[in-house]
Design an enzyme around this catalytic site. Sequence first.
Site, short mmCIF file in Angstrom:
data_model
loop_
_atom_site.label_atom_id
_atom_site.label_comp_id
_atom_site.label_asym_id
_atom_site.label_seq_id
_atom_site.Cartn_x
_atom_site.Cartn_y
_atom_site.Cartn_z
N LEU A 205 39.92 39.54 40.76
CA LEU A 205 39.94 39.59 39.30
C LEU A 205 39.62 38.20 38.75
CD1 LEU A 205 43.26 41.60 38.79
CD2 LEU A 205 40.95 42.46 38.35
N HIS A 206 38.63 38.11 37.86
CA HIS A 206 38.34 36.81 37.26
C HIS A 206 37.67 36.89 35.89
CE1 HIS A 206 34.27 37.71 38.64
NE2 HIS A 206 33.84 36.73 37.86
N ARG A 207 37.26 38.07 35.45
CA ARG A 207 36.53 38.18 34.18
C ARG A 207 37.43 37.78 33.01
NH1 ARG A 207 30.93 39.05 34.82
NH2 ARG A 207 30.65 40.28 36.71
N ASP A 280 36.68 43.24 39.44
CA ASP A 280 35.87 43.19 38.23
C ASP A 280 34.59 42.38 38.48
OD1 ASP A 280 36.84 40.59 38.30
OD2 ASP A 280 37.99 40.74 36.44
#
Length: 379
Positions: A205-207, A280
């Site tokens: 997850l990084h968005r 994501d």
Amino acid sequence: MLPEIHLVAAARPNLPKLAALLHALAEAPPFCTPVVVHTGQHHDAAMFGGHLADLGLGAPDVSLGVSGGGHAGLTGRTMMACAALWEARRPALVVVAGDVDGTLAAALAARKLGIPVAHLEAGLRCGDHDMPEEINRRAVDAVSTLLWAPDEATAARLLAEGHGPGAVRAVGNAMIDSVRRALPAARGRALPEGLAPGGYGALTLHRPANVDSPAALGALLEAVGRAARHLPLAWPMHPRTAGRLSEFGLSVPEGVMRLPPLGYLDFLGLLACARLVATDSGGVQEEAWALDLPCLTLRPSTERPVTLEAGSNRLVPVAGLEAAVAAVLAGDAPQARPIPLWDGKAGTRMVAHLRERLGAGGAADASHAWASAQQGCAA
């Protein structure tokens, strides 16, 4: 003397894509000199340097050292650094990959100087006009001279947007080239202690939409915790996400193993042995297809709809993650269908397109000829 082609690497996601082209160039009869330019957007070992050897690449030929700051500041400073380089050392062509800020900066700087630009991974669209990556990829496509699309449908979209047929080429997916090349070595990597093949899911997850607000990240953590009751999750954590967890005072839920950022081979090995991946990331969606790994994409849309059509990927709302994990564990995960051109030969096709264009009027005149063609109409 062979003309120089500068390949711009800004961030970690650019490296597997550019590696496909660099390896194909090394295996082809020489017609140009590739020069790797590192802008500095990702610059530490965990996010950049450690991936080079894993991908069979040496150190960048040129390092600009531009990092940090917001979107506008990073883009502007990278443009200035690229322009200074290319005013002193003018290439026949600049290759940019993907949709990070450094990609946009390099494309704009090159075209302002009349240098042709090839966009590797052109034509991707998710429809979210507020997403920074969507803004970047559309802008890069608008100024590029050559547009290398990962599939025929994406190439058709670019043609419908008004790009000339000589500029657009469906070359396939460069990420798949790198996965195929690296997979034997990746499968030989040891898993983190406590993980067994098939006994865990992977998570990334990084968005910004998912991690940049306490409410959004908190909701995700709750959903991840519920999903982890069905299957332990291994989470190699992006520095951005780690920073937000600390800033918001949040913690990783029970059943989730927090890992540091992994090198390319270690991460690919983690995916190869996982039961599923929740993500994501756009690149992970492609890697999951190559590994026939069920992918649960925690976004409302994707710029890689071909993975949805192939059956390897599905869009999952945050609140639906637990049910989606349970469904995969119950057997609701069809085998991925083939995707045309995702065959490990994207690099070879890109080299063929470059050879066509660079060889037509002589290497010395290539930059001028391409720039003139772009100003009037795509060649």
